[in-house]
Design a protein around this motif. Sequence first.
Motif, PDB file in Angstrom:
ATOM      1  N   GLY A   1       0.609  -1.221   0.119  1.00  0.00           N
ATOM      2  CA  GLY A   1      -0.071  -0.190   0.082  1.00  0.00           C
ATOM      3  C   GLY A   1       1.000   1.318   0.048  1.00  0.00           C
ATOM      4  O   GLY A   1       0.408   2.123   0.639  1.00  0.00           O
ATOM      5  N   VAL A   2       1.954   1.213  -0.655  1.00  0.00           N
ATOM      6  CA  VAL A   2       2.830   2.289  -1.021  1.00  0.00           C
ATOM      7  C   VAL A   2       2.244   3.436  -1.553  1.00  0.00           C
ATOM      8  O   VAL A   2       0.965   3.525  -2.201  1.00  0.00           O
ATOM      9  CB  VAL A   2       4.182   2.223  -1.667  1.00  0.00           C
ATOM     10  N   ASP A   3       2.703   4.705  -1.550  1.00  0.00           N
ATOM     11  CA  ASP A   3       1.977   6.080  -1.907  1.00  0.00           C
ATOM     12  C   ASP A   3       2.337   6.165  -3.444  1.00  0.00           C
ATOM     13  O   ASP A   3       1.332   6.446  -4.374  1.00  0.00           O
ATOM     14  CB  ASP A   3       2.168   7.234  -1.205  1.00  0.00           C
ATOM     15  N   THR A   4       3.714   5.972  -3.786  1.00  0.00           N
ATOM     16  CA  THR A   4       4.149   6.242  -5.072  1.00  0.00           C
ATOM     17  C   THR A   4       5.040   5.246  -5.314  1.00  0.00           C
ATOM     18  O   THR A   4       5.743   4.728  -4.540  1.00  0.00           O
ATOM     19  CB  THR A   4       5.104   7.524  -5.137  1.00  0.00           C
ATOM     20  N   ILE A   5       5.167   4.703  -6.689  1.00  0.00           N
ATOM     21  CA  ILE A   5       6.165   3.700  -7.174  1.00  0.00           C
ATOM     22  C   ILE A   5       6.844   4.268  -8.303  1.00  0.00           C
ATOM     23  O   ILE A   5       6.325   4.899  -9.335  1.00  0.00           O
ATOM     24  CB  ILE A   5       5.328   2.468  -7.913  1.00  0.00           C
ATOM     25  N   MET A   6       8.211   4.322  -8.273  1.00  0.00           N
ATOM     26  CA  MET A   6       9.184   4.740  -9.160  1.00  0.00           C
ATOM     27  C   MET A   6       9.534   3.842 -10.209  1.00  0.00           C
ATOM     28  O   MET A   6      10.169   2.633  -9.542  1.00  0.00           O
ATOM     29  CB  MET A   6      10.354   5.471  -8.553  1.00  0.00           C
ATOM     30  N   LEU A   7       9.309   3.888 -11.285  1.00  0.00           N
ATOM     31  CA  LEU A   7       9.604   2.923 -12.466  1.00  0.00           C
ATOM     32  C   LEU A   7      10.839   3.449 -13.016  1.00  0.00           C
ATOM     33  O   LEU A   7      10.892   4.306 -13.980  1.00  0.00           O
ATOM     34  CB  LEU A   7       8.546   2.824 -13.342  1.00  0.00           C
ATOM     35  N   ASP A   8      12.000   2.857 -12.546  1.00  0.00           N
ATOM     36  CA  ASP A   8      13.392   3.205 -13.023  1.00  0.00           C
ATOM     37  C   ASP A   8      13.954   2.523 -14.126  1.00  0.00           C
ATOM     38  O   ASP A   8      14.112   1.406 -14.124  1.00  0.00           O
ATOM     39  CB  ASP A   8      14.453   2.931 -11.680  1.00  0.00           C
ATOM     40  N   ASN A   9      14.307   3.300 -15.056  1.00  0.00           N
ATOM     41  CA  ASN A   9      14.893   2.983 -16.422  1.00  0.00           C
ATOM     42  C   ASN A   9      14.307   1.994 -16.978  1.00  0.00           C
ATOM     43  O   ASN A   9      14.696   0.804 -17.543  1.00  0.00           O
ATOM     44  CB  ASN A   9      16.381   2.272 -15.950  1.00  0.00           C
ATOM     45  N   PHE A  10      12.910   1.800 -17.107  1.00  0.00           N
ATOM     46  CA  PHE A  10      11.879   1.191 -18.053  1.00  0.00           C
ATOM     47  C   PHE A  10      11.880   1.417 -19.236  1.00  0.00           C
ATOM     48  O   PHE A  10      11.989   2.758 -19.549  1.00  0.00           O
ATOM     49  CB  PHE A  10      10.484   1.120 -17.222  1.00  0.00           C
ATOM     50  N   THR A  11      11.784   0.453 -20.044  1.00  0.00           N
ATOM     51  CA  THR A  11      11.692   0.921 -21.422  1.00  0.00           C
ATOM     52  C   THR A  11      10.091   1.606 -21.503  1.00  0.00           C
ATOM     53  O   THR A  11       9.448   1.354 -20.669  1.00  0.00           O
ATOM     54  CB  THR A  11      11.678  -0.540 -22.292  1.00  0.00           C
ATOM     55  N   LEU A  12       9.884   1.879 -22.766  1.00  0.00           N
ATOM     56  CA  LEU A  12       8.280   2.502 -23.040  1.00  0.00           C
ATOM     57  C   LEU A  12       7.250   1.492 -22.723  1.00  0.00           C
ATOM     58  O   LEU A  12       6.169   1.740 -22.199  1.00  0.00           O
ATOM     59  CB  LEU A  12       8.173   3.011 -24.375  1.00  0.00           C
ATOM     60  N   ASP A  13       7.637   0.329 -23.292  1.00  0.00           N
ATOM     61  CA  ASP A  13       6.575  -0.901 -23.162  1.00  0.00           C
ATOM     62  C   ASP A  13       6.539  -1.110 -21.878  1.00  0.00           C
ATOM     63  O   ASP A  13       5.589  -1.519 -21.241  1.00  0.00           O
ATOM     64  CB  ASP A  13       6.986  -1.907 -23.872  1.00  0.00           C
ATOM     65  N   GLY A  14       7.646  -1.126 -20.950  1.00  0.00           N
ATOM     66  CA  GLY A  14       7.586  -1.655 -19.692  1.00  0.00           C
ATOM     67  C   GLY A  14       6.692  -0.464 -18.888  1.00  0.00           C
ATOM     68  O   GLY A  14       6.071  -0.845 -17.633  1.00  0.00           O
ATOM     69  N   LEU A  15       6.988   0.725 -19.067  1.00  0.00           N
ATOM     70  CA  LEU A  15       6.247   1.739 -18.425  1.00  0.00           C
ATOM     71  C   LEU A  15       4.779   1.661 -18.663  1.00  0.00           C
ATOM     72  O   LEU A  15       3.948   1.827 -17.507  1.00  0.00           O
ATOM     73  CB  LEU A  15       6.568   3.076 -18.875  1.00  0.00           C
ATOM     74  N   ARG A  16       4.348   1.450 -20.005  1.00  0.00           N
ATOM     75  CA  ARG A  16       2.729   0.987 -20.118  1.00  0.00           C
ATOM     76  C   ARG A  16       2.240  -0.045 -19.374  1.00  0.00           C
ATOM     77  O   ARG A  16       1.393  -0.217 -18.740  1.00  0.00           O
ATOM     78  CB  ARG A  16       2.827   0.896 -21.594  1.00  0.00           C
ATOM     79  N   GLU A  17       3.150  -1.144 -19.350  1.00  0.00           N
ATOM     80  CA  GLU A  17       2.752  -2.388 -18.697  1.00  0.00           C
ATOM     81  C   GLU A  17       2.567  -1.885 -17.109  1.00  0.00           C
ATOM     82  O   GLU A  17       1.613  -2.497 -16.405  1.00  0.00           O
ATOM     83  CB  GLU A  17       3.610  -3.559 -18.793  1.00  0.00           C
ATOM     84  N   GLY A  18       3.567  -1.076 -16.482  1.00  0.00           N
ATOM     85  CA  GLY A  18       3.618  -0.869 -15.055  1.00  0.00           C
ATOM     86  C   GLY A  18       2.441   0.009 -14.742  1.00  0.00           C
ATOM     87  O   GLY A  18       1.654  -0.227 -13.790  1.00  0.00           O
ATOM     88  N   VAL A  19       2.014   1.053 -15.552  1.00  0.00           N
ATOM     89  CA  VAL A  19       0.781   1.777 -15.200  1.00  0.00           C
ATOM     90  C   VAL A  19      -0.228   1.077 -15.395  1.00  0.00           C
ATOM     91  O   VAL A  19      -1.259   1.023 -14.450  1.00  0.00           O
ATOM     92  CB  VAL A  19       0.891   2.931 -16.488  1.00  0.00           C
ATOM     93  N   GLU A  20      -0.392   0.121 -16.302  1.00  0.00           N
ATOM     94  CA  GLU A  20      -1.469  -0.923 -16.319  1.00  0.00           C
ATOM     95  C   GLU A  20      -1.836  -1.759 -14.978  1.00  0.00           C
ATOM     96  O   GLU A  20      -2.701  -1.889 -14.405  1.00  0.00           O
ATOM     97  CB  GLU A  20      -1.516  -1.622 -17.405  1.00  0.00           C
ATOM     98  N   ILE A  21      -0.625  -2.349 -14.549  1.00  0.00           N
ATOM     99  CA  ILE A  21      -0.755  -3.120 -13.305  1.00  0.00           C
ATOM    100  C   ILE A  21      -1.072  -2.423 -12.268  1.00  0.00           C
ATOM    101  O   ILE A  21      -1.797  -2.738 -11.309  1.00  0.00           O
ATOM    102  CB  ILE A  21       0.534  -3.878 -13.271  1.00  0.00           C
ATOM    103  N   ILE A  22      -0.359  -1.104 -12.015  1.00  0.00           N
ATOM    104  CA  ILE A  22      -0.625  -0.211 -10.744  1.00  0.00           C
ATOM    105  C   ILE A  22      -2.293   0.125 -10.953  1.00  0.00           C
ATOM    106  O   ILE A  22      -2.755   0.207  -9.868  1.00  0.00           O
ATOM    107  CB  ILE A  22       0.202   0.817 -10.954  1.00  0.00           C
ATOM    108  N   ALA A  23      -2.795   0.584 -12.044  1.00  0.00           N
ATOM    109  CA  ALA A  23      -3.930   0.858 -12.247  1.00  0.00           C
ATOM    110  C   ALA A  23      -4.694   1.783 -11.085  1.00  0.00           C
ATOM    111  O   ALA A  23      -5.632   1.640 -10.691  1.00  0.00           O
ATOM    112  CB  ALA A  23      -4.934  -0.468 -12.147  1.00  0.00           C
ATOM    113  N   GLY A  24      -3.840   2.874 -10.962  1.00  0.00           N
ATOM    114  CA  GLY A  24      -4.460   4.016  -9.991  1.00  0.00           C
ATOM    115  C   GLY A  24      -4.221   3.467  -8.622  1.00  0.00           C
ATOM    116  O   GLY A  24      -4.604   4.482  -7.718  1.00  0.00           O
ATOM    117  N   ARG A  25      -3.480   2.521  -8.137  1.00  0.00           N
ATOM    118  CA  ARG A  25      -3.538   1.990  -6.769  1.00  0.00           C
ATOM    119  C   ARG A  25      -2.237   2.879  -6.135  1.00  0.00           C
ATOM    120  O   ARG A  25      -2.307   3.078  -4.831  1.00  0.00           O
ATOM    121  CB  ARG A  25      -3.196   0.529  -6.485  1.00  0.00           C
ATOM    122  N   ALA A  26      -1.609   3.641  -6.916  1.00  0.00           N
ATOM    123  CA  ALA A  26      -0.381   4.291  -6.537  1.00  0.00           C
ATOM    124  C   ALA A  26       0.162   5.447  -7.423  1.00  0.00           C
ATOM    125  O   ALA A  26      -0.385   5.396  -8.587  1.00  0.00           O
ATOM    126  CB  ALA A  26       0.752   3.530  -6.172  1.00  0.00           C
TER     127      ALA A  26
END
Length: 302
Positions: free
Chosen positions: A214-239
Amino acid sequence: MLTDQIIETVVRAALLEDAPWGDLTSQLLIPETAYASARLAAREPGTFSGGAVFTAAMKLTDPTIVVDLALEDGGRFEAGDTLASVSGPARSVLQAERVALNLVQRMSGIATLTASYVAEIAHTSARIVDTRKTTPGLRAFERHAVRSGGGHNHRFSLSDAVMAKDNHLAVLTAQSGLSVTDALLAVRAQLSHTTHLEVEVDRIDQLGPVLAAGVDTIMLDNFTLDGLREGVEIIAGRAIVEASGNVNLGTVRDIAETGVDVISVGALTHSVRSLDLGLDVVVDAAAGPGAVASGAEEPTAP
């Protein structure tokens, strides 16, 4: 926040460094009674920042110097524009010149670069933020300049928020024997409800355990563009989702379009070029007590 106290502390130290026993050149070459007016002139277009700092450098050198700012911080200007007018004892104006210029040039350079990043992502909901990669002693100045350019500030110091990076988690889990999720939950239990908790990840598989805490912010460090898109989808507004690494003016638009909330850019402060501004001085030929350069306000005699 850039307070008057912070400005005075930093500017006094800079002035002392530059003229510990006074300005020998001006003392020998410039008559004590000479007065001068000057304009802070833009040699190139940009975004202004540091008006209060420029003024402090002048007035802490000599309180009789008069400074009239022509532009507020955050204002845009073109080459040739006058950003401020200065009048007062010529010796004092010349002594303050370098420190005043050094600070306002750097701050305006940061504001101008920040504005370029902000413009690149204006069509998205992402925001540009700075980092702690600032010049020691000048953090408040540089952070203010980022805001002048339309950007936002990350945590100001190590004391302001919890930001767990890979090294923190490696030590924490090894020493405690806890899983990442349990370790972060133990951290959260010790925090005030007003204290922000951010965690850095560098792989997609790390998201599940971090989200479970239940963290407030997740930093996606050195992700590819596809990785960022996937990360945003998984996090889905929870952080809040922050992107970091490989950010420059050529990549920031694509990064913002992945749907991240925040893009942190160290280059705003650690790799910025000072803007080309100059102080054009006009000395009054009268050079007598109470004499004023053409068009300047009448200063108080020293």
